[in-house]
Design a protein around this motif. Structure first.
Motif, PDB file in Angstrom:
ATOM      1  N   LEU A  58       0.702  -1.288   0.160  1.00 26.98           N
ATOM      2  CA  LEU A  58      -0.141   0.083   0.122  1.00 26.98           C
ATOM      3  C   LEU A  58       0.805   1.128   0.040  1.00 26.98           C
ATOM      4  O   LEU A  58       0.402   2.192  -0.809  1.00 26.98           O
ATOM      5  CB  LEU A  58      -0.986   0.194   1.259  1.00 26.98           C
ATOM      6  CG  LEU A  58      -2.180   1.214   1.229  1.00 26.98           C
ATOM      7  CD1 LEU A  58      -2.944   1.266   0.004  1.00 26.98           C
ATOM      8  CD2 LEU A  58      -2.987   0.788   2.406  1.00 26.98           C
ATOM      9  N   ALA A  59       1.958   1.300   0.721  1.00 32.96           N
ATOM     10  CA  ALA A  59       2.937   2.362   0.708  1.00 32.96           C
ATOM     11  C   ALA A  59       3.517   2.677  -0.669  1.00 32.96           C
ATOM     12  O   ALA A  59       3.405   3.742  -1.085  1.00 32.96           O
ATOM     13  CB  ALA A  59       4.092   2.354   1.728  1.00 32.96           C
ATOM     14  N   SER A  60       3.853   1.746  -1.458  1.00 35.61           N
ATOM     15  CA  SER A  60       4.365   1.857  -2.770  1.00 35.61           C
ATOM     16  C   SER A  60       3.275   2.259  -3.767  1.00 35.61           C
ATOM     17  O   SER A  60       3.463   3.256  -4.466  1.00 35.61           O
ATOM     18  CB  SER A  60       5.050   0.235  -3.264  1.00 35.61           C
ATOM     19  OG  SER A  60       6.193  -0.254  -2.680  1.00 35.61           O
TER      20      SER A  60
ATOM     21  N   ALA B 209       6.086   1.612   4.827  1.00 29.96           N
ATOM     22  CA  ALA B 209       5.454   0.521   5.394  1.00 29.96           C
ATOM     23  C   ALA B 209       4.798   1.105   6.899  1.00 29.96           C
ATOM     24  O   ALA B 209       3.676   0.828   7.260  1.00 29.96           O
ATOM     25  CB  ALA B 209       5.716  -0.583   5.659  1.00 29.96           C
ATOM     26  N   ASP B 210       5.851   1.905   7.714  1.00 28.96           N
ATOM     27  CA  ASP B 210       5.438   2.149   8.995  1.00 28.96           C
ATOM     28  C   ASP B 210       4.384   3.431   8.859  1.00 28.96           C
ATOM     29  O   ASP B 210       3.435   3.371   9.594  1.00 28.96           O
ATOM     30  CB  ASP B 210       6.465   2.878   9.532  1.00 28.96           C
ATOM     31  CG  ASP B 210       7.701   1.905  10.134  1.00 28.96           C
ATOM     32  OD1 ASP B 210       6.982   0.718  10.234  1.00 28.96           O
ATOM     33  OD2 ASP B 210       8.795   2.244  10.386  1.00 28.96           O
ATOM     34  N   PHE B 211       4.393   4.209   7.978  1.00 24.32           N
ATOM     35  CA  PHE B 211       3.183   5.194   7.654  1.00 24.32           C
ATOM     36  C   PHE B 211       1.863   4.487   7.565  1.00 24.32           C
ATOM     37  O   PHE B 211       0.944   4.971   8.089  1.00 24.32           O
ATOM     38  CB  PHE B 211       3.576   5.902   6.195  1.00 24.32           C
ATOM     39  CG  PHE B 211       2.479   6.978   5.976  1.00 24.32           C
ATOM     40  CD1 PHE B 211       2.524   8.254   6.511  1.00 24.32           C
ATOM     41  CD2 PHE B 211       1.311   6.321   5.112  1.00 24.32           C
ATOM     42  CE1 PHE B 211       1.237   9.071   6.173  1.00 24.32           C
ATOM     43  CE2 PHE B 211       0.389   7.290   4.735  1.00 24.32           C
ATOM     44  CZ  PHE B 211       0.363   8.844   5.189  1.00 24.32           C
ATOM     45  N   ILE B 212       1.999   3.624   6.756  1.00 24.58           N
ATOM     46  CA  ILE B 212       0.641   2.742   6.524  1.00 24.58           C
ATOM     47  C   ILE B 212       0.107   1.998   7.856  1.00 24.58           C
ATOM     48  O   ILE B 212      -1.015   2.160   8.154  1.00 24.58           O
ATOM     49  CB  ILE B 212       0.740   1.662   5.451  1.00 24.58           C
ATOM     50  CG1 ILE B 212       1.017   2.627   4.084  1.00 24.58           C
ATOM     51  CG2 ILE B 212      -0.588   0.917   5.199  1.00 24.58           C
ATOM     52  CD1 ILE B 212       0.007   3.303   3.566  1.00 24.58           C
ATOM     53  N   LYS B 213       1.209   1.485   8.435  1.00 23.26           N
ATOM     54  CA  LYS B 213       0.818   0.935   9.922  1.00 23.26           C
ATOM     55  C   LYS B 213       0.181   1.803  10.875  1.00 23.26           C
ATOM     56  O   LYS B 213      -0.788   1.441  11.647  1.00 23.26           O
ATOM     57  CB  LYS B 213       2.211   0.272  10.359  1.00 23.26           C
ATOM     58  CG  LYS B 213       1.858  -0.939  11.455  1.00 23.26           C
ATOM     59  CD  LYS B 213       3.275  -1.205  12.048  1.00 23.26           C
ATOM     60  CE  LYS B 213       3.950  -1.930  11.185  1.00 23.26           C
ATOM     61  NZ  LYS B 213       3.431  -3.079  10.663  1.00 23.26           N
ATOM     62  N   ARG B 214       0.790   2.891  11.023  1.00 17.35           N
ATOM     63  CA  ARG B 214       0.168   4.057  11.813  1.00 17.35           C
ATOM     64  C   ARG B 214      -1.171   4.541  11.363  1.00 17.35           C
ATOM     65  O   ARG B 214      -2.199   4.746  12.384  1.00 17.35           O
ATOM     66  CB  ARG B 214       1.058   5.041  11.808  1.00 17.35           C
ATOM     67  CG  ARG B 214       2.664   4.986  12.616  1.00 17.35           C
ATOM     68  CD  ARG B 214       3.377   6.249  12.748  1.00 17.35           C
ATOM     69  NE  ARG B 214       3.634   7.042  11.780  1.00 17.35           N
ATOM     70  CZ  ARG B 214       4.711   6.600  10.876  1.00 17.35           C
ATOM     71  NH1 ARG B 214       5.789   5.850  11.434  1.00 17.35           N
ATOM     72  NH2 ARG B 214       4.904   7.439   9.808  1.00 17.35           N
ATOM     73  N   PHE B 215      -1.295   4.462  10.040  1.00 17.01           N
ATOM     74  CA  PHE B 215      -2.543   4.756   9.399  1.00 17.01           C
ATOM     75  C   PHE B 215      -3.675   3.806   9.822  1.00 17.01           C
ATOM     76  O   PHE B 215      -4.703   4.361  10.365  1.00 17.01           O
ATOM     77  CB  PHE B 215      -2.347   5.075   8.013  1.00 17.01           C
ATOM     78  CG  PHE B 215      -3.795   4.934   7.163  1.00 17.01           C
ATOM     79  CD1 PHE B 215      -4.792   6.006   7.340  1.00 17.01           C
ATOM     80  CD2 PHE B 215      -4.204   3.760   6.852  1.00 17.01           C
ATOM     81  CE1 PHE B 215      -5.820   5.926   6.686  1.00 17.01           C
ATOM     82  CE2 PHE B 215      -5.371   3.714   6.031  1.00 17.01           C
ATOM     83  CZ  PHE B 215      -6.421   4.722   5.894  1.00 17.01           C
TER      84      PHE B 215
END
Length: 268
Positions: A234-236, A252-258
């Motif tokens: 999803l990040a890509s 990936a961390d951005f998506i995980k936090r989201f």
């Protein structure tokens, strides 16, 4: 992990076909630009192609529907359009409020004009029957003139003025309708992308995931209900769909936090 050649080939072939079809029909130029940009970023998307292909290659049209949802989300919910959507929502609130205020003023003026017509000894010759106004407003509407006007005129002659609303009452009804209006999004993607107070890259993620959910089997679509994207995939997609520069890239961390925030908001 290395992406399979089959996955990359099928996904890129599908995207090229979509772009060529849009170009042939001279529509969605921004979507064509997004697809062209994706085709230049094979290295970033290769593992995404692999993940999506593994999950969606079998259900009929699921792969196409997924990529169609993605490119249109990238076009419709980039940061600039997200800000414009929020501004439009605020403008709509203000317009309804203004309509309500002006309707009150206009209704009062119409009532006062009626009083002057009835008691001052003067008349301005203006229309006072609601259907006269409707006839006048529709005089260039072929369908009204051909199919509706005669029927309404028969009713107008059959029932005298006491059976019809005064012009001021019609205007008041318009004002009341505007005053009680509740602003809502027309589709799940719009609702998801504009739910937060401030715009940001998360808006695109919300809109895209809402489009995917709206095309799942439970919504009479073709994407399996169990389908989900990994954080890295999803990040890509965010990076490529929004054509983010190097210093803007999400991981990936951005998506995980989201996703954590989304889970917490649902519990609240």
């Amino acid at each position: 992990m290395h992406a399979s050649t089959e996955a990359v080939t099928q996904c890129e072939t599908l995207l090229r076909t979509m772009m060529e079809d849009l170009q042939a029909r001279c529509i969605w130029p921004n979507v064509r630009i997004i697809i062209a940009g994706m085709l230049k970023r094979r290295i970033e998307l290769a593992e995404v192609y692999d993940e999506v292909h593994a999950a969606l290659a079998s259900p009929p049209r699921a792969l196409y529907v997924f990529w169609d949802a993605f490119v249109h989300a990238a076009d419709g919910w980039n940061p600039e359009k997200n800000r414009a959507a929020r501004q439009a929502r605020e403008e709509l609130v203000g317009i309804n409020s203004r309509i309500s205020e002006l309707a009150d003023q206009m209704a009062a003026l119409l009532d006062r004009r009626d009083d002057l017509h009835n008691y001052s000894g003067f008349n301005s010759g203006t229309r006072y029957h609601i259907l006269d106004i409707v006839h006048h407003a529709s005089e260039h509407n072929y369908h009204y003139e051909s199919y509706v006007k005669d029927e309404l005129e028969r009713l107008q002659y059959q029932f005298d003025l006491k059976y019809w609303p005064a012009l001021s009452e019609v205007v008041q009804a318009i004002g009341a309708d505007a005053e009680s209006a509740e602003i809502s999004a027309n589709d799940p993607a719009t609702a998801a992308a504009t739910e937060s107070r401030k715009s940001g890259r998360s808006d695109f993620v919300k809109a895209f995931l809402a489009r995917v959910d709206d095309n799942k089997v439970r919504e009479y679509g073709v994407i399996p209900n169990s389908f989900t994207l990994s954080d890295s995939a999803l990040a890509s997609l965010v990076n490529c769909g929004l054509a983010l520069e190097f210093d803007e890239l999400v991981d990936a961390d951005f998506i995980k936090r989201f996703r954590q925030r989304q889970r917490q908001s649902k519990k609240a």
